[in-house]
Design an enzyme around this catalytic site. Structure first.
Site, PDB file in Angstrom:
ATOM      1  N   HIS A   1      -5.542 -19.035   1.046  1.00  0.00           N
ATOM      2  CA  HIS A   1      -5.210 -18.154   2.164  1.00  0.00           C
ATOM      3  C   HIS A   1      -3.758 -17.685   2.125  1.00  0.00           C
ATOM      4  O   HIS A   1      -3.395 -16.720   2.809  1.00  0.00           O
ATOM      5  CB  HIS A   1      -5.545 -18.823   3.512  1.00  0.00           C
ATOM      6  CG  HIS A   1      -4.628 -19.930   3.925  1.00  0.00           C
ATOM      7  ND1 HIS A   1      -4.968 -21.260   3.814  1.00  0.00           N
ATOM      8  CD2 HIS A   1      -3.385 -19.920   4.464  1.00  0.00           C
ATOM      9  CE1 HIS A   1      -3.987 -22.010   4.273  1.00  0.00           C
ATOM     10  NE2 HIS A   1      -3.012 -21.220   4.667  1.00  0.00           N
TER      11      HIS A   1
ATOM     12  N   GLU B   1       0.846  -1.187   0.000  1.00  0.00           N
ATOM     13  CA  GLU B   1       0.000   0.000   0.000  1.00  0.00           C
ATOM     14  C   GLU B   1       0.879   1.234   0.000  1.00  0.00           C
ATOM     15  O   GLU B   1       1.836   1.346   0.776  1.00  0.00           O
ATOM     16  CB  GLU B   1      -0.898   0.027   1.242  1.00  0.00           C
ATOM     17  CG  GLU B   1      -1.930  -1.084   1.293  1.00  0.00           C
ATOM     18  CD  GLU B   1      -2.761  -1.022   2.559  1.00  0.00           C
ATOM     19  OE1 GLU B   1      -2.468  -0.139   3.403  1.00  0.00           O
ATOM     20  OE2 GLU B   1      -3.680  -1.831   2.703  1.00  0.00           O
TER      21      GLU B   1
ATOM     22  N   GLY C   1       3.619 -22.303   7.066  1.00  0.00           N
ATOM     23  CA  GLY C   1       4.535 -22.244   5.919  1.00  0.00           C
ATOM     24  C   GLY C   1       4.401 -23.455   5.035  1.00  0.00           C
ATOM     25  O   GLY C   1       4.753 -23.416   3.853  1.00  0.00           O
ATOM     26  N   ASN C   2       3.888 -24.556   5.599  1.00  0.00           N
ATOM     27  CA  ASN C   2       3.619 -25.757   4.796  1.00  0.00           C
ATOM     28  C   ASN C   2       2.366 -25.601   3.940  1.00  0.00           C
ATOM     29  O   ASN C   2       2.132 -26.398   3.025  1.00  0.00           O
ATOM     30  CB  ASN C   2       3.428 -26.990   5.687  1.00  0.00           C
ATOM     31  CG  ASN C   2       4.719 -27.713   5.996  1.00  0.00           C
ATOM     32  OD1 ASN C   2       5.157 -27.738   7.137  1.00  0.00           O
ATOM     33  ND2 ASN C   2       5.347 -28.296   4.984  1.00  0.00           N
ATOM     34  N   SER C   3       1.543 -24.601   4.238  1.00  0.00           N
ATOM     35  CA  SER C   3       0.293 -24.421   3.510  1.00  0.00           C
ATOM     36  C   SER C   3       0.546 -24.329   2.012  1.00  0.00           C
ATOM     37  O   SER C   3       1.367 -23.539   1.559  1.00  0.00           O
ATOM     38  CB  SER C   3      -0.414 -23.143   3.977  1.00  0.00           C
ATOM     39  OG  SER C   3      -0.888 -23.286   5.283  1.00  0.00           O
TER      40      SER C   3
ATOM     41  N   THR D   1      -3.084 -28.054   4.043  1.00  0.00           N
ATOM     42  CA  THR D   1      -3.824 -26.804   4.185  1.00  0.00           C
ATOM     43  C   THR D   1      -4.094 -26.374   5.611  1.00  0.00           C
ATOM     44  O   THR D   1      -4.320 -25.187   5.862  1.00  0.00           O
ATOM     45  CB  THR D   1      -5.172 -26.903   3.442  1.00  0.00           C
ATOM     46  OG1 THR D   1      -5.790 -25.630   3.378  1.00  0.00           O
ATOM     47  CG2 THR D   1      -6.117 -27.877   4.129  1.00  0.00           C
ATOM     48  N   ALA D   2      -4.077 -27.274   6.583  1.00  0.00           N
ATOM     49  CA  ALA D   2      -4.449 -26.885   7.946  1.00  0.00           C
ATOM     50  C   ALA D   2      -3.830 -27.838   8.950  1.00  0.00           C
ATOM     51  O   ALA D   2      -3.469 -28.976   8.625  1.00  0.00           O
ATOM     52  CB  ALA D   2      -5.972 -26.875   8.109  1.00  0.00           C
ATOM     53  N   ILE D   3      -3.686 -27.338  10.174  1.00  0.00           N
ATOM     54  CA  ILE D   3      -3.223 -28.178  11.280  1.00  0.00           C
ATOM     55  C   ILE D   3      -4.138 -27.959  12.472  1.00  0.00           C
ATOM     56  O   ILE D   3      -4.799 -26.925  12.594  1.00  0.00           O
ATOM     57  CB  ILE D   3      -1.760 -27.867  11.692  1.00  0.00           C
ATOM     58  CG1 ILE D   3      -1.609 -26.389  12.099  1.00  0.00           C
ATOM     59  CG2 ILE D   3      -0.803 -28.231  10.600  1.00  0.00           C
ATOM     60  CD1 ILE D   3      -0.251 -26.050  12.666  1.00  0.00           C
TER      61      ILE D   3
ATOM     62  N   LEU E   1     -27.420 -28.572  -8.201  1.00  0.00           N
ATOM     63  CA  LEU E   1     -28.438 -29.598  -8.012  1.00  0.00           C
ATOM     64  C   LEU E   1     -29.816 -28.992  -7.803  1.00  0.00           C
ATOM     65  O   LEU E   1     -30.813 -29.504  -8.297  1.00  0.00           O
ATOM     66  CB  LEU E   1     -28.075 -30.496  -6.829  1.00  0.00           C
ATOM     67  CG  LEU E   1     -29.049 -31.626  -6.501  1.00  0.00           C
ATOM     68  CD1 LEU E   1     -29.181 -32.575  -7.696  1.00  0.00           C
ATOM     69  CD2 LEU E   1     -28.617 -32.383  -5.259  1.00  0.00           C
ATOM     70  N   GLY E   2     -29.877 -27.888  -7.059  1.00  0.00           N
ATOM     71  CA  GLY E   2     -31.179 -27.291  -6.772  1.00  0.00           C
ATOM     72  C   GLY E   2     -31.937 -28.037  -5.708  1.00  0.00           C
ATOM     73  O   GLY E   2     -33.169 -28.128  -5.753  1.00  0.00           O
TER      74      GLY E   2
ATOM     75  N   ASP F   1     -10.373 -23.244  -0.600  1.00  0.00           N
ATOM     76  CA  ASP F   1      -9.100 -22.721  -0.101  1.00  0.00           C
ATOM     77  C   ASP F   1      -7.955 -23.120  -1.031  1.00  0.00           C
ATOM     78  O   ASP F   1      -6.863 -23.448  -0.585  1.00  0.00           O
ATOM     79  CB  ASP F   1      -8.812 -23.184   1.327  1.00  0.00           C
ATOM     80  CG  ASP F   1      -7.643 -22.410   1.950  1.00  0.00           C
ATOM     81  OD1 ASP F   1      -7.366 -21.284   1.485  1.00  0.00           O
ATOM     82  OD2 ASP F   1      -7.000 -22.945   2.869  1.00  0.00           O
TER      83      ASP F   1
END
Length: 498
Positions: free
Chosen positions: A138, A82, A242-244, A260-262, A300-301, A168
């Site tokens: 993310h 920015e 950092g593994n993400s 993606t998550a722990i 699908l609706g 994600d």
């Protein structure tokens, strides 16, 4: 240890094994001489397991798999820069950064005064020799500059090709590749079993490429909360910040998941990590290869719900299974296929589903062309229904309107509700009212509690059927505003001062 000691140690290990086997044969008591006590007999049975028969088996290593897979894993560095217009504020910020060592203050990625940067660190996987890379959304969310560093230390600028917050996942592409990119092949995440060996490759804590090894701890985990499609591979391979976006690979060096998550209370690895299955990753990457900037999924609706033990008992089931059809949209693929309220969907193309999350995942993988088949239980009858695949339609123009007059809606953007909008916002259709598409941060609408996905039904008692009604009803200031909205199926009425 020094590399030159490996052959000596290997020979020593082989010799030791030979001596051990010989001594075991000489000292083994015969059954004729004495009766073996029961505890010892149990231990004796373990001796039937095979022992290493060659130097290669003694020196078993994952190194060949790592050599095959690691060149495809990259480090992802993302930032949001920015420009700061207040020179005095910038000078004070720069002083604070220099004095206190504050990260990310006062300077952009290139160290330019007058810029403030947010930074993100993660990993990614090369899936195409042209430089197409998959990572977590993310990692690059709200970022406008992305760089990737390869395992061979080369660095490139990258552009964001596709973002998919619902899974994600995000796809980025190296801008000017110079060749030598090694793509990782896809493995079959559907063939994984609990207990299979896997390895996680990524850049934890920014220390550089790191490999950890473990097993598949569980499949189809649904209570993780990092995406709309809850269907994760759980592993005990160490995964850290950092593994993400890094790779979960099988023993053939193929991609079976994106880490993606722990589950952690301290921020470190506790042996509970989650990866998005490769089957979902492939669907997102195929959309990017087709030139799409968003992932289009089948509609699908129908709204489905969990089967509780009470419902299962009332339907004569031995245990809860499948998903119950609770609602159908008119002229939707579900209605046209012949689905009815109260039907129990047991499978999608022969793959069993046990809850709405598993059903949503299986259905989303089918794409937007052709058809799929649902296994149905209706009463006591089992049947198969073909369901046409296609994206949610725009049954009427969105006609987006951003409210700029002073009212509880100032700073909110509205669109006309359609199946496509309802699908994006994850709300039921058909629905009355108009849908909130976005709410500016710190706006009057945000402070009034308005949220993305809310549907405005009435304003001061007047029905809201289109965005033109929003424009008309908010045009003039009012001393008091009475607003009714639908939020997740619950109608809320609030009164605001002018």
């Amino acid at each position: 240890m020094p590399r030159t000691l490996a052959p000596i140690l290997s020979a020593a290990v082989s010799a030791a094994l030979s001596v051990t086997l010989a001594l075991t044969a000489l000292t083994q008591p015969s059954h004729a001489q004495q009766k073996t006590p029961e505890p010892y007999a149990a231990k004796e049975s373990l001796a039937t397991k095979p022992v290493p028969q060659s130097r290669g088996e003694v020196q078993l290593s994952f190194a060949p798999v790592v050599k095959r897979a690691s060149p495809s894993v990259v480090n992802v560095y993302a930032s949001h820069v920015e420009k700061r217009s207040n020179a005095r504020a910038n000078a004070m910020e720069e002083f604070m950064r220099r004095f206190f060592g504050e990260e990310g203050g006062g300077r952009g990625p290139r160290g330019l005064p007058g810029e403030r940067a947010q930074r993100s660190l993660g990993s990614g996987v090369i899936l195409d020799e042209s430089g197409l890379i998959i990572t977590n959304n993310h990692v690059i969310d709200n970022m406008n500059e992305v760089r990737v560093a390869l395992a061979d230390k080369r660095e490139f600028e990258a552009q964001i090709v596709l973002r998919d917050p619902r899974t994600d996942l995000a796809v980025i592409k190296i801008k000017n590749p110079t060749g030598g990119l090694i793509a990782m092949p896809f493995g079959d995440s559907e063939a994984l079993e609990v207990g299979d060996f896997v390895m996680a490759i990524g850049n934890p804590f920014g220390v550089g490429q790191t490999v950890t090894q473990g097993i598949v701890s569980a499949l189809a985990r649904t209570q993780v909360g990092s995406s709309d499609y809850q269907f994760f591979i759980q592993t005990d391979a160490a995964i850290n910040p950092g593994n993400s976006g890094g790779a979960l690979v099988d023993l053939q060096g193929r991609l079976v998941g994106i880490n993606t998550a722990i589950y952690s209370q301290s921020g470190g690895s506790h042996g509970i990590g989650f990866a998005i299955p490769a089957s979902m990753v492939k669907a997102v990457v195929d959309s990017a290869k087709g030139g799409a900037s968003t992932v289009r999924r089948p509609w699908l609706g129908a709204r489905v719900q969990n089967v509780t033990p009470d419902i299962a008992e009332s339907m004569g089931l031995d245990h809860p299974t499948g998903v119950l059809v609770a609602n159908l949209a008119p002229k939707s693929p579900a209605e046209e296929a012949g689905l009815k309220r109260g039907d129990l969907i047991l499978s999608v193309d022969g793959q069993a589903v046990d809850d709405p999350e598993a059903f949503g995942y299986r259905f989303a993988l089918k794409g937007i062309q052709g058809q799929t088949k649902f296994g149905i239980l209706r009463g006591t009858d089992r049947m198969t229904l073909p369901v046409k695949l296609g994206p949610a339609p725009e049954t009427r123009p969105r006609e987006a309107v951003k409210v700029r007059t002073r009212s509880p809606f100032l700073g909110a953007t509205f669109v006309n509700t359609s199946p496509a909008v309802a699908e994006e916002m994850q709300v039921d259709f058909p629905s009355e009212g108009v849908t909130v598409q976005a709410v500016e941060e710190n706006s009057i609408a945000a402070r009034a509690g308005l949220r993305k996905g809310d549907m405005v039904l009435t304003i001061n008692g007047a029905p809201v059927a289109s965005t033109k009604d929003i424009e008309r009803l908010t045009r003039n200031p009012m001393g008091m505003w009475e607003v009714a909205i639908n939020r997740g199926g619950e109608v809320l009425t609030s009164v605001f001062g002018g």
